[in-house]
Design a protein around this motif. Structure first.
Motif, short mmCIF file in Angstrom:
data_model
loop_
_atom_site.label_atom_id
_atom_site.label_comp_id
_atom_site.label_asym_id
_atom_site.label_seq_id
_atom_site.Cartn_x
_atom_site.Cartn_y
_atom_site.Cartn_z
N ARG A 13 0.83 -1.21 0.00
CA ARG A 13 0.00 0.00 0.00
C ARG A 13 0.86 1.26 0.00
N ASP A 14 2.08 1.15 0.54
CA ASP A 14 2.99 2.29 0.62
C ASP A 14 3.93 2.36 -0.58
N ASP A 15 3.82 1.43 -1.52
CA ASP A 15 4.71 1.37 -2.67
C ASP A 15 4.03 2.08 -3.84
N PRO A 16 4.56 3.23 -4.28
CA PRO A 16 3.91 3.97 -5.37
C PRO A 16 3.89 3.21 -6.70
N SER A 17 4.73 2.18 -6.84
CA SER A 17 4.74 1.43 -8.10
C SER A 17 3.63 0.37 -8.16
N VAL A 18 2.96 0.12 -7.02
CA VAL A 18 1.86 -0.85 -6.99
C VAL A 18 0.54 -0.10 -7.12
N PRO A 19 -0.23 -0.39 -8.18
CA PRO A 19 -1.52 0.28 -8.34
C PRO A 19 -2.44 -0.04 -7.16
N ASP A 20 -3.34 0.89 -6.86
CA ASP A 20 -4.34 0.64 -5.82
C ASP A 20 -5.25 -0.49 -6.28
N PHE A 21 -5.64 -1.36 -5.36
CA PHE A 21 -6.55 -2.45 -5.67
C PHE A 21 -7.27 -2.85 -4.39
N GLU A 22 -8.41 -3.51 -4.56
CA GLU A 22 -9.20 -4.00 -3.43
C GLU A 22 -8.48 -5.19 -2.82
N ASP A 23 -8.08 -5.07 -1.56
CA ASP A 23 -7.32 -6.14 -0.92
C ASP A 23 -8.01 -6.66 0.34
N GLY A 24 -9.34 -6.65 0.31
CA GLY A 24 -10.11 -7.09 1.47
C GLY A 24 -10.16 -8.59 1.66
N GLY A 25 -9.60 -9.36 0.76
CA GLY A 25 -9.58 -10.82 0.88
C GLY A 25 -8.30 -11.36 0.30
N PRO A 26 -8.12 -12.66 0.34
CA PRO A 26 -6.90 -13.25 -0.20
C PRO A 26 -6.82 -13.07 -1.71
N ILE A 27 -5.59 -12.87 -2.19
CA ILE A 27 -5.34 -12.66 -3.62
C ILE A 27 -4.25 -13.61 -4.06
N ALA A 28 -4.55 -14.40 -5.08
CA ALA A 28 -3.56 -15.31 -5.67
C ALA A 28 -3.06 -14.67 -6.96
N VAL A 29 -1.76 -14.40 -7.00
CA VAL A 29 -1.13 -13.83 -8.19
C VAL A 29 -0.43 -14.97 -8.90
N CYS A 56 -5.26 -12.69 -9.60
CA CYS A 56 -4.58 -11.61 -10.30
C CYS A 56 -3.54 -12.21 -11.24
N PRO A 57 -3.73 -12.06 -12.54
CA PRO A 57 -2.71 -12.56 -13.48
C PRO A 57 -1.38 -11.85 -13.26
N PRO A 143 -13.06 -16.29 -19.51
CA PRO A 143 -13.25 -17.02 -18.26
C PRO A 143 -14.73 -17.28 -17.99
N ASP A 144 -14.98 -18.36 -17.26
CA ASP A 144 -16.35 -18.63 -16.87
C ASP A 144 -16.78 -17.55 -15.87
N PRO A 145 -18.09 -17.38 -15.66
CA PRO A 145 -18.57 -16.30 -14.80
C PRO A 145 -17.99 -16.34 -13.38
N ALA A 146 -17.79 -17.53 -12.81
CA ALA A 146 -17.25 -17.63 -11.45
C ALA A 146 -15.83 -17.09 -11.39
N LEU A 147 -15.03 -17.36 -12.41
CA LEU A 147 -13.66 -16.86 -12.44
C LEU A 147 -13.64 -15.37 -12.80
N ARG A 148 -14.45 -14.97 -13.77
CA ARG A 148 -14.50 -13.57 -14.20
C ARG A 148 -14.80 -12.65 -13.02
N ALA A 149 -15.67 -13.07 -12.12
CA ALA A 149 -16.03 -12.27 -10.96
C ALA A 149 -14.86 -12.06 -9.99
N ARG A 150 -13.85 -12.90 -10.08
CA ARG A 150 -12.72 -12.83 -9.15
C ARG A 150 -11.46 -12.20 -9.74
N LEU A 151 -11.45 -11.96 -11.06
CA LEU A 151 -10.24 -11.46 -11.69
C LEU A 151 -9.92 -10.02 -11.25
N LEU A 152 -8.68 -9.83 -10.92
CA LEU A 152 -8.16 -8.54 -10.53
C LEU A 152 -7.10 -8.16 -11.54
N GLN A 153 -7.27 -7.11 -12.23
CA GLN A 153 -6.33 -6.70 -13.27
C GLN A 153 -5.46 -5.61 -12.72
#
Length: 153
Positions: A13-29, A56-57, A143-153
């Motif tokens: 969150r403090d790294d200006p090179s990382v875009p802001d994103f919703e991080d309220g749950g676990p994220i698999a990159v 997150c791809p 992606p199928d709808p279940a995956l599309r709902a979870r994608l973080l770009q």
């Protein structure tokens, strides 16, 4: 395998090179072009009954920035990252934690804990380095709808 650069929770969150994103749950990159990773993303979407996980791809701006923030090379086939409650894990440790968090059949991944960490990571590296032998896919293409709902770009 590169070790994660030690960071405090939510340090991205403090790294200006990382875009802001919703991080309220676990994220698999993970690699968005790997057939095995795409299968893993679909399994997470299928097994996560609470819809907590985001995918997150690695090839996205956010995925690349997160990998670099933690000292990982986005082009390295071993790069795989889990963020959960602001803390990061990589490699087999990340996969085991995802399996535990998903519960049910997902807990099968925690069976890898019987192996010492160096052996687990050896297995992980062998799979990661050979993953394109299974072919390539584009997790984000249709992606199928279940995956599309979870994608973080």
């Amino acid at each position: 395998m590169a070790e994660l650069r030690p960071q405090h929770r939510y340090s991205y969150r403090d790294d200006p090179s990382v875009p802001d994103f919703e991080d309220g749950g676990p994220i698999a990159v993970m690699d968005g072009e790997c057939t095995l990773c795409s299968w893993g993303a679909r399994m997470i979407a299928r097994l996560d009954r609470t819809a907590a996980f985001r995918i997150c791809p690695l090839q996205s701006a956010t995925g690349t920035a997160l990998a670099r923030h933690y000292g990982l090379d986005p082009g390295d086939p071993e790069t795989w990252l889990l963020l959960d409650e602001g803390q990061a894990w990589s490699g087999m440790d990340a996969i085991i934690r995802i399996g535990q968090r998903l519960g049910g059949v997902g807990r099968l991944a925690s069976g890898m804990r019987v192996l010492p960490r160096p052996a687990r990571e050896w297995v992980y590296r062998r799979i990661a380095r050979n993953r394109y032998r299974l072919g390539r896919s584009d997790m984000c293409a249709l992606p199928d709808p279940a995956l599309r709902a979870r994608l973080l770009q």
